[in-house]
Structures are given as structure tokens and as C-alpha cells.
Design a protein around this motif. Structure first.
Motif, PDB file in Angstrom:
ATOM      1  N   PHE A 344     -30.010  69.924 101.315  1.00 38.85           N
ATOM      2  CA  PHE A 344     -29.390  69.273 102.470  1.00 38.85           C
ATOM      3  C   PHE A 344     -30.017  67.912 102.754  1.00 38.85           C
ATOM      4  O   PHE A 344     -29.850  67.356 103.842  1.00 38.85           O
ATOM      5  N   GLY A 345     -30.768  67.387 101.788  1.00 37.63           N
ATOM      6  CA  GLY A 345     -31.347  66.058 101.928  1.00 37.63           C
ATOM      7  C   GLY A 345     -32.736  66.046 102.529  1.00 37.63           C
ATOM      8  O   GLY A 345     -33.293  64.972 102.787  1.00 37.63           O
ATOM      9  N   GLY A 346     -33.328  67.215 102.734  1.00 41.81           N
ATOM     10  CA  GLY A 346     -34.677  67.292 103.279  1.00 41.81           C
ATOM     11  C   GLY A 346     -35.729  67.193 102.192  1.00 41.81           C
ATOM     12  O   GLY A 346     -35.446  66.876 101.035  1.00 41.81           O
ATOM     13  N   SER A 347     -36.976  67.518 102.582  1.00 37.61           N
ATOM     14  CA  SER A 347     -38.085  67.391 101.637  1.00 37.61           C
ATOM     15  C   SER A 347     -38.854  68.688 101.434  1.00 37.61           C
ATOM     16  O   SER A 347     -39.915  68.692 100.817  1.00 37.61           O
ATOM     17  N   THR A 348     -38.327  69.812 101.940  1.00 37.64           N
ATOM     18  CA  THR A 348     -39.021  71.097 101.868  1.00 37.64           C
ATOM     19  C   THR A 348     -38.346  72.011 100.857  1.00 37.64           C
ATOM     20  O   THR A 348     -37.134  72.220 100.906  1.00 37.64           O
ATOM     21  N   LEU A 349     -39.144  72.554  99.926  1.00 36.83           N
ATOM     22  CA  LEU A 349     -38.611  73.488  98.942  1.00 36.83           C
ATOM     23  C   LEU A 349     -38.476  74.869  99.590  1.00 36.83           C
ATOM     24  O   LEU A 349     -39.464  75.471  99.991  1.00 36.83           O
ATOM     25  N   THR A 350     -37.238  75.358  99.686  1.00 35.59           N
ATOM     26  CA  THR A 350     -36.975  76.643 100.323  1.00 35.59           C
ATOM     27  C   THR A 350     -36.339  77.610  99.329  1.00 35.59           C
ATOM     28  O   THR A 350     -35.920  77.218  98.227  1.00 35.59           O
ATOM     29  N   ALA A 351     -36.230  78.860  99.755  1.00 35.84           N
ATOM     30  CA  ALA A 351     -35.599  79.870  98.916  1.00 35.84           C
ATOM     31  C   ALA A 351     -34.124  79.543  98.687  1.00 35.84           C
ATOM     32  O   ALA A 351     -33.566  79.870  97.635  1.00 35.84           O
ATOM     33  N   THR A 352     -33.484  78.892  99.649  1.00 35.43           N
ATOM     34  CA  THR A 352     -32.084  78.481  99.464  1.00 35.43           C
ATOM     35  C   THR A 352     -31.962  77.498  98.315  1.00 35.43           C
ATOM     36  O   THR A 352     -31.017  77.568  97.507  1.00 35.43           O
ATOM     37  N   ASP A 353     -32.924  76.582  98.184  1.00 35.81           N
ATOM     38  CA  ASP A 353     -32.906  75.639  97.061  1.00 35.81           C
ATOM     39  C   ASP A 353     -33.003  76.378  95.733  1.00 35.81           C
ATOM     40  O   ASP A 353     -32.337  76.014  94.755  1.00 35.81           O
ATOM     41  N   ILE A 354     -33.827  77.429  95.716  1.00 35.25           N
ATOM     42  CA  ILE A 354     -33.973  78.227  94.489  1.00 35.25           C
ATOM     43  C   ILE A 354     -32.655  78.909  94.148  1.00 35.25           C
ATOM     44  O   ILE A 354     -32.230  78.944  92.979  1.00 35.25           O
ATOM     45  N   ALA A 355     -31.977  79.483  95.160  1.00 35.45           N
ATOM     46  CA  ALA A 355     -30.697  80.156  94.922  1.00 35.45           C
ATOM     47  C   ALA A 355     -29.651  79.184  94.389  1.00 35.45           C
ATOM     48  O   ALA A 355     -28.876  79.517  93.485  1.00 35.45           O
ATOM     49  N   VAL A 356     -29.623  77.969  94.926  1.00 34.62           N
ATOM     50  CA  VAL A 356     -28.662  76.963  94.456  1.00 34.62           C
ATOM     51  C   VAL A 356     -28.996  76.548  93.025  1.00 34.62           C
ATOM     52  O   VAL A 356     -28.102  76.429  92.166  1.00 34.62           O
ATOM     53  N   ALA A 357     -30.276  76.336  92.747  1.00 35.27           N
ATOM     54  CA  ALA A 357     -30.693  75.928  91.401  1.00 35.27           C
ATOM     55  C   ALA A 357     -30.357  76.991  90.364  1.00 35.27           C
ATOM     56  O   ALA A 357     -30.052  76.671  89.206  1.00 35.27           O
ATOM     57  N   ALA A 358     -30.390  78.267  90.794  1.00 34.83           N
ATOM     58  CA  ALA A 358     -30.090  79.368  89.865  1.00 34.83           C
ATOM     59  C   ALA A 358     -28.599  79.638  89.751  1.00 34.83           C
ATOM     60  O   ALA A 358     -28.181  80.498  88.964  1.00 34.83           O
ATOM     61  N   GLY A 359     -27.784  78.945  90.529  1.00 38.93           N
ATOM     62  CA  GLY A 359     -26.341  79.151  90.484  1.00 38.93           C
ATOM     63  C   GLY A 359     -25.874  80.343  91.299  1.00 38.93           C
ATOM     64  O   GLY A 359     -24.730  80.774  91.189  1.00 38.93           O
ATOM     65  N   ASP A 362     -23.630  78.165  96.320  1.00 42.29           N
ATOM     66  CA  ASP A 362     -22.990  76.859  96.153  1.00 42.29           C
ATOM     67  C   ASP A 362     -22.890  76.182  97.512  1.00 42.29           C
ATOM     68  O   ASP A 362     -21.829  76.117  98.128  1.00 42.29           O
ATOM     69  N   ILE A 363     -24.017  75.705  97.990  1.00 45.79           N
ATOM     70  CA  ILE A 363     -24.053  74.998  99.268  1.00 45.79           C
ATOM     71  C   ILE A 363     -24.913  73.745  99.098  1.00 45.79           C
ATOM     72  O   ILE A 363     -25.782  73.682  98.234  1.00 45.79           O
ATOM     73  N   GLY A 364     -24.666  72.752  99.917  1.00 46.79           N
ATOM     74  CA  GLY A 364     -25.436  71.523  99.827  1.00 46.79           C
ATOM     75  C   GLY A 364     -25.147  70.756  98.549  1.00 46.79           C
ATOM     76  O   GLY A 364     -24.091  70.906  97.917  1.00 46.79           O
ATOM     77  N   ASP A 365     -26.117  69.957  98.135  1.00 45.20           N
ATOM     78  CA  ASP A 365     -25.981  69.099  96.960  1.00 45.20           C
ATOM     79  C   ASP A 365     -26.831  69.665  95.826  1.00 45.20           C
ATOM     80  O   ASP A 365     -28.063  69.574  95.846  1.00 45.20           O
ATOM     81  N   ARG A 366     -26.160  70.263  94.829  1.00 50.80           N
ATOM     82  CA  ARG A 366     -26.870  70.886  93.711  1.00 50.80           C
ATOM     83  C   ARG A 366     -27.716  69.877  92.940  1.00 50.80           C
ATOM     84  O   ARG A 366     -28.759  70.223  92.375  1.00 50.80           O
ATOM     85  N   ASP A 367     -27.305  68.623  92.899  1.00 48.66           N
ATOM     86  CA  ASP A 367     -28.040  67.620  92.133  1.00 48.66           C
ATOM     87  C   ASP A 367     -29.465  67.426  92.666  1.00 48.66           C
ATOM     88  O   ASP A 367     -30.363  66.994  91.925  1.00 48.66           O
ATOM     89  N   ARG A 368     -29.679  67.739  93.939  1.00 53.24           N
ATOM     90  CA  ARG A 368     -31.002  67.524  94.530  1.00 53.24           C
ATOM     91  C   ARG A 368     -32.042  68.549  94.048  1.00 53.24           C
ATOM     92  O   ARG A 368     -33.231  68.399  94.310  1.00 53.24           O
ATOM     93  N   VAL A 369     -31.578  69.635  93.367  1.00 51.23           N
ATOM     94  CA  VAL A 369     -32.529  70.626  92.834  1.00 51.23           C
ATOM     95  C   VAL A 369     -32.420  70.715  91.316  1.00 51.23           C
ATOM     96  O   VAL A 369     -32.964  71.632  90.704  1.00 51.23           O
ATOM     97  N   ALA A 370     -31.745  69.733  90.706  1.00 46.12           N
ATOM     98  CA  ALA A 370     -31.584  69.748  89.246  1.00 46.12           C
ATOM     99  C   ALA A 370     -32.920  69.573  88.534  1.00 46.12           C
ATOM    100  O   ALA A 370     -33.073  69.974  87.370  1.00 46.12           O
ATOM    101  N   HIS A 371     -33.907  69.007  89.231  1.00 43.79           N
ATOM    102  CA  HIS A 371     -35.205  68.768  88.591  1.00 43.79           C
ATOM    103  C   HIS A 371     -36.074  70.022  88.513  1.00 43.79           C
ATOM    104  O   HIS A 371     -37.102  70.027  87.813  1.00 43.79           O
ATOM    105  N   LEU A 372     -35.709  71.093  89.204  1.00 39.45           N
ATOM    106  CA  LEU A 372     -36.525  72.307  89.204  1.00 39.45           C
ATOM    107  C   LEU A 372     -36.477  72.978  87.828  1.00 39.45           C
ATOM    108  O   LEU A 372     -35.402  73.190  87.258  1.00 39.45           O
ATOM    109  N   ASP A 373     -37.640  73.313  87.308  1.00 44.71           N
ATOM    110  CA  ASP A 373     -37.733  73.950  85.992  1.00 44.71           C
ATOM    111  C   ASP A 373     -37.121  75.351  86.046  1.00 44.71           C
ATOM    112  O   ASP A 373     -37.387  76.117  86.966  1.00 44.71           O
ATOM    113  N   ARG A 374     -36.303  75.698  85.061  1.00 46.40           N
ATOM    114  CA  ARG A 374     -35.600  76.983  85.069  1.00 46.40           C
ATOM    115  C   ARG A 374     -36.571  78.151  85.039  1.00 46.40           C
ATOM    116  O   ARG A 374     -36.348  79.179  85.680  1.00 46.40           O
ATOM    117  N   SER A 375     -37.664  78.014  84.300  1.00 43.52           N
ATOM    118  CA  SER A 375     -38.632  79.115  84.235  1.00 43.52           C
ATOM    119  C   SER A 375     -39.288  79.338  85.598  1.00 43.52           C
ATOM    120  O   SER A 375     -39.565  80.483  85.987  1.00 43.52           O
TER     121      SER A 375
END
Length: 515
Positions: A344-359, A362-375
Motif C-alpha cells: 500500500f506504499g508504506g515501508s513496513t514488511l507485513t504478513a499481507t505483503d508476504i501473502a501478496v508476494a506468494a500469490g 491480490d490487493i495493493g500493488d504487487r510490484d512493491r513486493v517483487a523484490h522479496l526472495d521466493r525462498s
């Protein structure tokens, strides 16, 4: 139609219902003042499924206002605890086990007076009205605005509590709220007394909160009766809440479990409710949450009022994720999720960011968590699944297989299969199951007393207690034909004379909309 609303620490969920059919379900961020979040949720329901205020027959609300006030030790009234039991019970005076910060928050005063009963109703000592008047004068001198009265074995005989309340009311006036322990807790003096003191400390806040909730609903043109859900999954009207705010403490997890039963069709299962701040794990038995059988500690205080047996983990959609250890929680951004999470444009890594990165979301901007390593993402999700699986295993009472139902917006963090428990059921409208649970809540009545059962009278005593529970449920507003006994316990107490037996009966029925 009727509306169910559940106010959580992160989200306010609402559901518009026609009987047991969901017409619309919405999720709004909980606002700092709470009531504006309710207004926004009702407005969203209208956009999804237009309706007029007169079409709504009832509004059911579950709220965390009161438990939050106690945990945060704020907005509590100056409170006195008066115990009737002298010359017994001197060794452990009222509030003896309370945390000091809570005693300070309620400007606590404690008093001992003569009175009380033995388990079989025999008096310990007579009430002394003059003694009570002296205590009342001291309460007035110290600015006490709420009083908790507890008598030894008052669930057996509560006459002395009623008499003491009359004396206090005559001395202190009607502006001082009085809570009586036989109306709050069960057998067990200290725990029942503690629950009554908590209730007394919340009485002023209850009036403020109920008025605020009512104003939020009325502002939407809805004049229907407003009910709040209790810890055991049943309902109470707004006047009852003003008198017994402590009964709302665990309404959130209870609503979620009841909603899980309604939407999944499973009445006996393990339920995982993952919200924005916590994951609550409980067991449903015959459609109702399994109740805790021992005392329940709330904000460091032991109590014994009705509470579901729930294990809470600091895992939710707003939980902070440690980038070094892949650990989740217990800290959470709460209702600030939509401004602080990465997606959502913030600076805090949350569990929601992890859920979006894992697919998984589908909320917010997925591109903002594209840098998170899959492992790393997989490690976080695996850790969440393991902690939840361990918690379910800890909650169950046998090795038999039990189905698992996941509800709440944060349940996207869970996998489709959970170790030995197999498939994770996600019913329709799982994200707003708590609001659905609030909307289908029933009316309940419970009897919990100790009886001296004479030889040959057991069957008649049990029948009388069952009927008393049914009558209490009908008096609370249930449709008589719908009332049934859903829970029954009979426990002999060998260390007391007279064939003493503790009997607990709980009955529930459908709310009468005409009542």
C-alpha cells in the motif's frame, strides 16, 4: 433482513443477511473512533445490496471496546470491591491478585463486611447495615463511582448481595453503579469477585460505547433493535450491555467460530480465525465454541465468567515480519495496514505483503513486493503453518481426526492443506465469517449452582434445573419453541457434605424479533 457487524482491532466487518443467506459482505478498516468505521461498513453494504432502514429488523454487533479498555488500563471508573464473608475470608482480601497498574487505573478500594453463606445456603454471619453504611461513607469520600459486591457462595443464595446493594444505593445514590457477583460469575469466590470488579470498572464506559454504537446505526436511518454478542455466542440487548459489559470480552472469536459453522456446514471442527492482529484457534462442539473449564486470565486478572476456550497467536495480516528470522508477529500495524504495508506504499514488511508476494492475495500493488526472495517468502509461510498446526494439536482433546475451517481475511496466509489435519476448508464469505456469526447469534440462559441432592430426588432436581435454564432463555427473548439444552454438566463434590453436586445447564433459542 438483519445486519451483523464485528469490530476488530484491524478491520470492521459487516454482513447483510436474509435469514441465513448472505446478501452482502464488506470489510472496512477499523477507525480510531470505531463508530465511523461502522458507518462506512453499513454504507458499503448499501452499495452492494440497496436497502431501506425500515427493512432491517435487527442489528447484531460484536466489539472489542471493553477488552481493549481493560488491557490498556484506560477509561475505567473509580471502583470499590465489597466482599460479604466476615469473619471468614480475611486471609485473601479483594483484589489481592490484581496487577498494581490495574489497581491504580481503577483507583481501587476494597472492603470486608459480615455476611456470606456456606455451600448449602447456611449463613456465615448476619448482614450488618451499619457496617455497610460506614464503608459507603468511605467510598463516597474517595470518589468511588462504581461498586462490585460479592458474597461467599452467592450463586447458591444471593439474598445478602441484594440487601447490601439496597443499603449502598440508599447511601451513595443512583449515580453510583452497583454490580453483583451472582449475576456475573460462577462458583469460585476470588475469580467471581474479580470478574465483578472488572464489570463494575467498565460500567461508565459501557454507557458511552452503547450510545456511540446506537448513534452510528441510527445515523443510517436504521431504527431496529441493537444487540451485542456475548462470549458464549448468544445475544444481549443494549440495556443488558450497560449493566454487564464484561460479557462481551470474547465475542470476536466466538462470532468467527459461529460464522464458520454456519458457512461451512460443520458443527464440530477446529476453527482458525486469522484477522489483522491475531490468529484465534478454537474448537466448535455442536455448533458452539467449547468453553474454558478453568479460570480465564484477562489482562493479568483471574476470572471465571463464560469464555470460549481459545488459543491466540500473534499472527495476522498486519503482523510485522522479521526479515532476518522469517518470524511473524506478535507486533502488528493494526488498522494502519492500508498505509504502512509495502503493497500500500508504506515501508513496513507485513504478513499481507508476504501473502501478496506468494500469490495468495491480490490487493495493493504487487510490484512493491517483487523484490522479496521466493525462498524467504516460502520460509515465512511455512513458519506460519507450523505454528498454527501446533496450536490446533494443542487444543484438541483426542487423537481422532478433526476437520479444520479457516476464516478471516488473514486466512490467506494458511496453506490449502495443513499437515496431519489435511484439507483446510475455506467456506464462502470466509473473510466476513465473524459478522455472519454475529448476525446469527441466538439467545441463551445458563444455570450454574451447587445442589444438595437427597436420595431419590436426583431426576427431579435435574429436570427442575433444565427447566429453569429454558425459562431463563425465554425470558431473555427467545422463541419458546426453538429453545433447547445444548450443554449439561453434573459434577459430584465429594469434599462437601450432603451429597453436594455442581450442576451447570445451558439452553439457547432463536431470537424473537417481535420480543
Amino acid at each position: 433482513m438483519h445486519i451483523g457487524i464485528d469490530v476488530g482491532g484491524t478491520n470492521t466487518d459487516a454482513a447483510l443477511m436474509e435469514g441465513t443467506t448472505v446478501l452482502a459482505g464488506v470489510k472496512q478498516s477499523t477507525s480510531p473512533d470505531v463508530t465511523s468505521g461502522i458507518v462506512a461498513a453499513v454504507q458499503d453494504l448499501r452499495r452492494q445490496h440497496p436497502f431501506e432502514g425500515h427493512q432491517v429488523s435487527a442489528v447484531m454487533i460484536g466489539t472489542t471496546h471493553f477488552i481493549n479498555a481493560l488491557v490498556e488500563a484506560r477509561r475505567l471508573a473509580p471502583t470499590a470491591a465489597l466482599r460479604l464473608g466476615l469473619p471468614a475470608t480475611r486471609a485473601l482480601p479483594p483484589l489481592v491478585d490484581w496487577p498494581e497498574h490495574l489497581r491504580t487505573a481503577i483507583s481501587a478500594r476494597s472492603y470486608l463486611a459480615h455476611g456470606g453463606y456456606e455451600f448449602d445456603g447456611r449463613p456465615i454471619s448476619p448482614l450488618d447495615p451499619e457496617e455497610l453504611r460506614r464503608h459507603a461513607a468511605d467510598m463516597a469520600a474517595h470518589g468511588i463511582r462504581s461498586v462490585a459486591v460479592s458474597s461467599v457462595f452467592s450463586p447458591v443464595n444471593h439474598d445478602l448481595e441484594l440487601q447490601a446493594a439496597e443499603v449502598l444505593r440508599a447511601e451513595l445514590g443512583d449515580d453510583v453503579a452497583i454490580s453483583l457477583s451472582h449475576e456475573i460469575g460462577r462458583i469460585g469466590l476470588l475469580e467471581r469477585e474479580n470478574a465483578t470488579v472488572i464489570n463494575a470498572a467498565l460500567r461508565e464506559l459501557a454507557t458511552e460505547i452503547v450510545d456511540g454504537l446506537a448513534a452510528a446505526v441510527r445515523a443510517q436511518g436504521i431504527e431496529a433493535p441493537i444487540y451485542l454478542s456475548q462470549n458464549d455466542g448468544t445475544l444481549m440487548d443494549d440495556e443488558y450491555v450497560r449493566r454487564y459489559p464484561v460479557a462481551t470480552f470474547a465475542s470476536g472469536p466466538t462470532n468467527s467460530m459461529r460464522g464458520a459453522a454456519a458457512t461451512s456446514g460443520l458443527d464440530t471442527c477446529a476453527v482458525i480465525d486469522v484477522g489483522g492482529t491475531t490468529a484465534d484457534i478454537g474448537l466448535l462442539v455442536n455448533g458452539f465454541p467449547r468453553e474454558a473449564t478453568t479460570e480465564v486470565t484477562v489482562a493479568g486478572v483471574r476470572t471465571n465468567f463464560r469464555m470460549p476456550d481459545v488459543l491466540s497467536l500473534g499472527i495476522g495480516g498486519g503482523s510485522l515480519v522479521d526479515a532476518a528470522t522469517a518470524e511473524v508477529g506478535p507486533q502488528s500495524v493494526g488498522y494502519r495496514l492500508t498505509t504502512e504495508a509495502l503493497v500500500f506504499g508504506g515501508s513496513t514488511l507485513t504478513a499481507t505483503d508476504i501473502a501478496v508476494a506468494a500469490g495468495r492475495a491480490d490487493i495493493g500493488d504487487r510490484d512493491r513486493v517483487a523484490h522479496l526472495d521466493r525462498s524467504f517468502v516460502d520460509a515465512v509461510l511455512k513458519r506460519v503453518a507450523q505454528r498454527v498446526e501446533d496450536a490446533i494439536d494443542q487444543m484438541r482433546t483426542s487423537a481422532a481426526h478433526i476437520p479444520v475451517v479457516a476464516v478471516g481475511g488473514g486466512s490467506v496466509l494458511l496453506p490449502d492443506e495443513l499437515g496431519e489435519f489435511g484439507e483446510v476448508h475455506r467456506p464462502a464469505n470466509y473473510a466476513v465469517a465473524n459478522a455472519i456469526g454475529a448476525s446469527i447469534a441466538q439467545v441463551g440462559g445458563e444455570i450454574d449452582k451447587i445442589y444438595a441432592i437427597a436420595p431419590g430426588t436426583r431426576d427431579q432436581v435435574l429436570a427442575d434445573v433444565r427447566q429453569e435454564a429454558v425459562d431463563k432463555t425465554v425470558a431473555a427473548g427467545a422463541v419458546p419453541a426453538s429453545v433447547s439444552v445444548v450443554d449439561f454438566d453434573e459434577v459430584p463434590i465429594p469434599y462437601l457434605p450432603g451429597n453436594a453436586t455442581r450442576i451447570r445447564v445451558k439452553a439457547v433459542g432463536d431470537l424473537s424479533m417481535e420480543a
